[in-house]
Every structure is written in structure tokens, then in C-alpha cells.
Write an enzyme that holds these catalytic residues in place. Structure first.
Site, PDB file in Angstrom:
ATOM      1  N   ARG A  52      -7.424   3.268  14.020  1.00 35.67           N
ATOM      2  CA  ARG A  52      -7.981   2.440  15.092  1.00 35.67           C
ATOM      3  C   ARG A  52      -8.934   3.302  15.917  1.00 35.67           C
ATOM      4  NH1 ARG A  52      -6.930   5.626  18.602  1.00 35.67           N
ATOM      5  NH2 ARG A  52      -7.664   4.103  20.082  1.00 35.67           N
ATOM      6  N   GLY A  53      -9.655   2.623  16.841  1.00 37.85           N
ATOM      7  CA  GLY A  53     -10.729   3.307  17.548  1.00 37.85           C
ATOM      8  C   GLY A  53     -12.012   3.018  16.785  1.00 37.85           C
ATOM      9  N   ALA A  54     -13.055   2.617  17.535  1.00 34.77           N
ATOM     10  CA  ALA A  54     -14.255   2.080  16.884  1.00 34.77           C
ATOM     11  C   ALA A  54     -14.863   3.003  15.812  1.00 34.77           C
ATOM     12  CB  ALA A  54     -15.284   1.717  17.949  1.00 34.77           C
ATOM     13  N   ARG A  95     -11.171  -6.716  11.962  1.00 32.34           N
ATOM     14  CA  ARG A  95     -11.200  -6.708  13.429  1.00 32.34           C
ATOM     15  C   ARG A  95     -12.635  -7.009  13.873  1.00 32.34           C
ATOM     16  NH1 ARG A  95      -8.324  -1.881  16.410  1.00 32.34           N
ATOM     17  NH2 ARG A  95      -8.007  -3.528  17.960  1.00 32.34           N
ATOM     18  N   GLN A 202      -1.732   3.066  23.585  1.00 37.46           N
ATOM     19  CA  GLN A 202      -2.585   4.090  22.950  1.00 37.46           C
ATOM     20  C   GLN A 202      -2.740   5.313  23.859  1.00 37.46           C
ATOM     21  OE1 GLN A 202      -3.214   0.836  22.898  1.00 37.46           O
ATOM     22  NE2 GLN A 202      -4.397   0.210  21.103  1.00 37.46           N
ATOM     23  N   ASP A 243     -16.058   0.018  22.232  1.00 35.65           N
ATOM     24  CA  ASP A 243     -16.055  -0.633  20.914  1.00 35.65           C
ATOM     25  C   ASP A 243     -17.394  -1.275  20.595  1.00 35.65           C
ATOM     26  OD1 ASP A 243     -13.087  -0.596  21.854  1.00 35.65           O
ATOM     27  OD2 ASP A 243     -13.105  -0.728  19.666  1.00 35.65           O
ATOM     28  N   ASN A 253     -14.507  -2.492  25.864  1.00 32.27           N
ATOM     29  CA  ASN A 253     -13.528  -1.437  25.558  1.00 32.27           C
ATOM     30  C   ASN A 253     -12.136  -2.018  25.748  1.00 32.27           C
ATOM     31  OD1 ASN A 253     -12.981   1.325  24.774  1.00 32.27           O
ATOM     32  ND2 ASN A 253     -12.246   1.677  26.857  1.00 32.27           N
ATOM     33  N   LYS A 254     -11.131  -1.217  25.496  1.00 34.22           N
ATOM     34  CA  LYS A 254      -9.729  -1.648  25.559  1.00 34.22           C
ATOM     35  C   LYS A 254      -9.437  -2.446  26.824  1.00 34.22           C
ATOM     36  CE  LYS A 254      -7.164  -1.305  23.141  1.00 34.22           C
ATOM     37  NZ  LYS A 254      -6.910  -2.441  22.207  1.00 34.22           N
TER      38      LYS A 254
HETATM   39  O1  MRU Z   1      -7.398  -1.414  19.722  1.00 36.74           O
HETATM   40  P1  MRU Z   1      -7.905  -0.019  19.552  1.00 36.74           P
HETATM   41  O2  MRU Z   1      -6.831   1.015  19.720  1.00 36.74           O
HETATM   42  O3  MRU Z   1      -8.692   0.164  18.285  1.00 36.74           O
HETATM   43  O4  MRU Z   1      -8.920   0.156  20.764  1.00 36.74           O
HETATM   44  C1  MRU Z   1      -9.636   1.370  20.866  1.00 36.74           C
HETATM   45  C2  MRU Z   1     -10.489   1.454  22.072  1.00 36.74           C
HETATM   46  O5  MRU Z   1     -10.615   0.551  22.850  1.00 36.74           O
HETATM   47  C3  MRU Z   1     -11.270   2.736  22.229  1.00 36.74           C
HETATM   48  O6  MRU Z   1     -11.429   3.058  23.573  1.00 36.74           O
HETATM   49  C4  MRU Z   1     -12.662   2.552  21.594  1.00 36.74           C
HETATM   50  O7  MRU Z   1     -12.538   2.075  20.280  1.00 36.74           O
HETATM   51  C5  MRU Z   1     -13.426   3.812  21.582  1.00 36.74           C
HETATM   52  S1  MRU Z   1     -12.741   4.973  20.446  1.00 36.74           S
HETATM   53  C6  MRU Z   1     -13.737   6.342  20.385  1.00 36.74           C
END
Ligand code: MRU
Length: 370
Positions: A52-54, A95, A202, A243, A253-254
Site C-alpha cells: 500500500r502507499g501510492a 484501488r 498505518q 495519493d 491523502n489518507k
Molecule cells: O490506504 P493506504 O495505506 O494505501 O494510504 C496511503 C496514504 O494515504 C499515503 O499517505 C500516500 O499513499 C502516500 S505514500 C508515499
């Protein structure tokens, strides 16, 4: 300093080729590696947040396409293209919010267009080479972001971050955590406030684990403590990842990031976003157009196997995974090509064509695999 965060994701030559990733659902326990031998496994790993994470999702999609080519039994390019189309469709449906996923699939499309005529073996090799380059480039971009951000982080800064934008969310080093790592490595003596980041934690499970593993001073807080530490003057800046960033600088973002941005604005604390240019969606004029993923009610209603909300009869639950912070609240966007400042429609447009300044820095070390 020694980085001991294990590789986030990469290609393994074992068993005729597989995509190997650290299973992030198992952290903060002992790191467990997950080997995907088919595209369905990669797609499910993205969906359940094993990866996970963009930027890491983008790497997973690229490696997933290389895996599809390696596993395809097609003897001619025409048949292989059908397998690759099916793989692309499956990966694209995992996603919706992180644009890096679609960016990486677009990069793989280009390879397919250019190399399909050369035969199945050449196409397989070209797809793997491009996927591995995407992983390696991502790491270098993160290191460059950290370098550019040094101008923003004063000595002794208390930095608040939300979610995990670290080595685990990228090919290594991290975006927001890359900024923090670079400041730490430059001897700035920073301390990090880590939002736990409900509902999937996270921040608590991953960011706190990364910072602890690497010896960067940090304090874990519940999400609802952020306003209090900001109000007490204990936060000098906020740094988060993203993201998807719209062309006008609106930032997805999250979930909970917007709340932090509003609190930061209320108390004149600069709110910074760190993200590679591949996170900027130049086709979207504003954040209103960013698709926001909604996830399972169980993520909110259950704590492990125990109900934390009425489930019989069920309470209604709304569980968006992301929110959008309007550009007015963003003091700067840190990219691998430099720091963009408002007005973002101009500064982000300029980033698009600017020479890529990402480069390896000997002294930075590596937070990830490659
Ligand atoms: O749902 P996730 O854990 O994939 O969400 C991740 C985030 O929101 C991160 O802050 C974002 O992807 C940036 S990661 C370098």
C-alpha cells in the site's frame, strides 16, 4: 546510518519469477515476505493492503504486468496481448485513488506498444526491465525529495505526519518519511509526532515501526491528539504524502489529512506535501474530481475479531479511505524536481517539463530494497 527496513517490493527470480513484497498487514510483527506467482495474487495484495502507499502500488502494478507476461503461456504476441489486457484490467480495478497505479500501467502500455512486434521473449524481458526501472527510479525520486526538502526543515523541528508515507509506501526511503529521514541524516535533530491513523493504523503499525527501526525520535499519538499538540505550539510543520494531486494543487491523502491541514492553518503551522511528479494528475483540474475509495465497514466496526460497534442490528458506517485538502491549505509541495509553491496551477505545470533532478546521494543510504 544503517537502514534495516526490509525491501518493500521487487522481482524475485525464484520459481521462474515472482513479485516479492513485505506483507504490511503483518507489521509491526516480525516482517513476513509474500511471494506472488500470478497477477491475481498481486491484485489481492493491493486490495487488502499487503502492499500500500501510492508509489508502492504503482511499483506493484508494473511488476504485476511483468509477472503476467512471464506467466503467460502464449507463443505469439497476439495471444500474449490478450493475457496482458486481462492482467491490466484486473490491476486497474484494485484501488481507485492513487494515480501512480494508473501511471505505472500507462508506462507498461507504452512498452507493449513499442515491443510487441519483437516477439514474446523480447516483450517479456522489456516489461520486466521497465518494471524494475520504475522501482529503482522511485527510490531515487524519494531520495531527491528528501534533499530538496532540507530547505524547509529547521534544526530541532517537531514534525507531525499522518498515515505512512515511508519506505514501506514506496520502493524505499519514503516521501514524507523520506523528508524526515533526510533531515535526520543531515543532523537536524528532528522529532516526529506520529498520528496513529484510524481505522487501519498505518501510522501506529508502520510509521512508528519504521522510525523506531531506524532510530529516529518519534512519539505516537491518537489522531484526536493532533489538534492539542498543534495548539500547544509543539508542532513546527506537518509533512504528509499524497495519493493524487490535482493540477490546481488540491491533495488527496489518507482520511484525516484534511483535518490536520485545517488545524495547522488555524495555528499558522506550515503544511507540506511530499510526492513524486507521477502523483500529480494533470488531467484533473481540481480535487473534486479525484475518485475516493470507500472500504469495508468491518475496518471500522471491528477491532481484530471483536466488534467495536453495534453489528446486530448494524449501525450505518461510512469508511472513505482518503480525503482532499484544498490547495489554499498547502504551504509547499515537495517533488523530486524541486519544491513547488502557490500558485500551484503554474508551479506544478512547470514541474512537468523540468529536468528530473533525482539522483543517488552516496551519503543518504537507502530505506528500501534496491
Ligand atoms: O490506504 P493506504 O495505506 O494505501 O494510504 C496511503 C496514504 O494515504 C499515503 O499517505 C500516500 O499513499 C502516500 S505514500 C508515499
Amino acid at each position: 546510518m544503517a537502514h534495516t527496513v526490509p525491501p518493500t517490493i521487487g522481482w524475485s527470480h525464484d520459481d521462474g519469477g515472482s513479485v516479492r513484497m513485505i506483507d504490511q498487514t503483518r507489521l509491526p510483527g516480525e516482517p513476513v515476505m509474500l511471494d506472488c506467482r500470478d497477477v491475481e495474487c498481486v491484485a489481492r495484495a493491493i486490495e487488502r493492503l499487503s502492499v500500500r502507499g501510492a508509489p508502492a502500488i504503482g511499483c506493484a502494478a508494473a511488476l504485476g504486468m511483468a509477472l503476467a507476461a512471464h506467466r503467460s503461456k502464449a507463443a505469439d504476441p497476439h495471444a500474449m496481448l490478450a493475457d496482458l489486457r486481462a492482467a491490466r484490467e484486473r490491476l486497474a480495478a484494485t484501488r481507485p485513488t492513487a494515480v501512480n497505479l494508473f501511471w505505472a500501467l500507462g508506462e507498461m502500455d507504452r512498452v507493449i506498444d513499442e515491443r510487441a512486434a519483437d516477439g514474446v521473449d523480447a516483450l517479456r524481458e522489456a516489461l520486466l526491465a521497465r518494471a524494475e526501472a520504475i522501482v529503482e527510479d522511485d527510490l531515487q525520486r524519494c531520495i531527491a525529495m528528501g534533499h530538496h526538502a532540507l530547505e524547509l526543515i529547521p534544526p530541532g523541528a517537531n514534525i507531525l505526519t499522518h498515515c505512512n508515507a515511508g519506505a514501506l509506501a514506496t520502493a524505499g526511503y519514503g516521501t514524507a518519511l523520506g523528508v524526515i529521514r533526510a533531515a535526520h541524516e543531515a543532523g537536524r535533530g528532528v522529532h516526529v509526532w506520529v498520528d496513529e491513523t484510524r481505522p487501519l493504523l498505518q501510522g501506529a503499525r508502520l510509521t512508528a515501526w519504521e522510525l523506531r527501526t531506524e532510530g529516529i525520535p518519534a512519539t505516537l499519538i491518537c489522531d484526536n491528539v493532533a489538534g492539542w499538540v498543534i495548539a500547544r505550539g509543539e508542532v513546527d510543520c506537518v509533512v504528509v504524502g499524497s495519493d493524487r494531486i490535482a493540477a490546481n494543487g488540491d491533495v488527496a491523502n489518507k482520511i484525516g489529512t484534511y483535518t490536520v491541514a485545517v488545524l495547522a492553518a488555524r495555528h499558522d503551522v506550515p503544511f507540506y506535501v511530499a510526492a513524486p511528479v507521477s502523483t500529480i494528475d494533470y488531467d484533473l483540474a481540481s480535487g473534486d474530481l479525484i475518485p475516493i475509495e470507500e472500504r469495508s465497514r468491518n475496518e471500522v466496526a471491528m477491532l481484530g475479531h471483536r466488534a467495536s460497534a453495534p453489528v446486530c442490528p448494524d449501525i450505518a458506517i461510512y469508511n472513505p479511505a482518503f480525503d482532499v485538502t484544498p490547495h489554499e491549505l498547502v504551504a509547499a509541495i515537495i517533488t523530486e524536481k524541486g519544491v513547488a509553491r502557490p500558485p500551484y496551477d503554474e508551479s506544478l505545470a512547470a514541474m512537468k517539463n523540468r529536468q528530473d533532478s533525482s539522483r543517488p546521494r552516496e551519503e543518504s543510504g537507502r530505506g528500501g530494497p534496491n
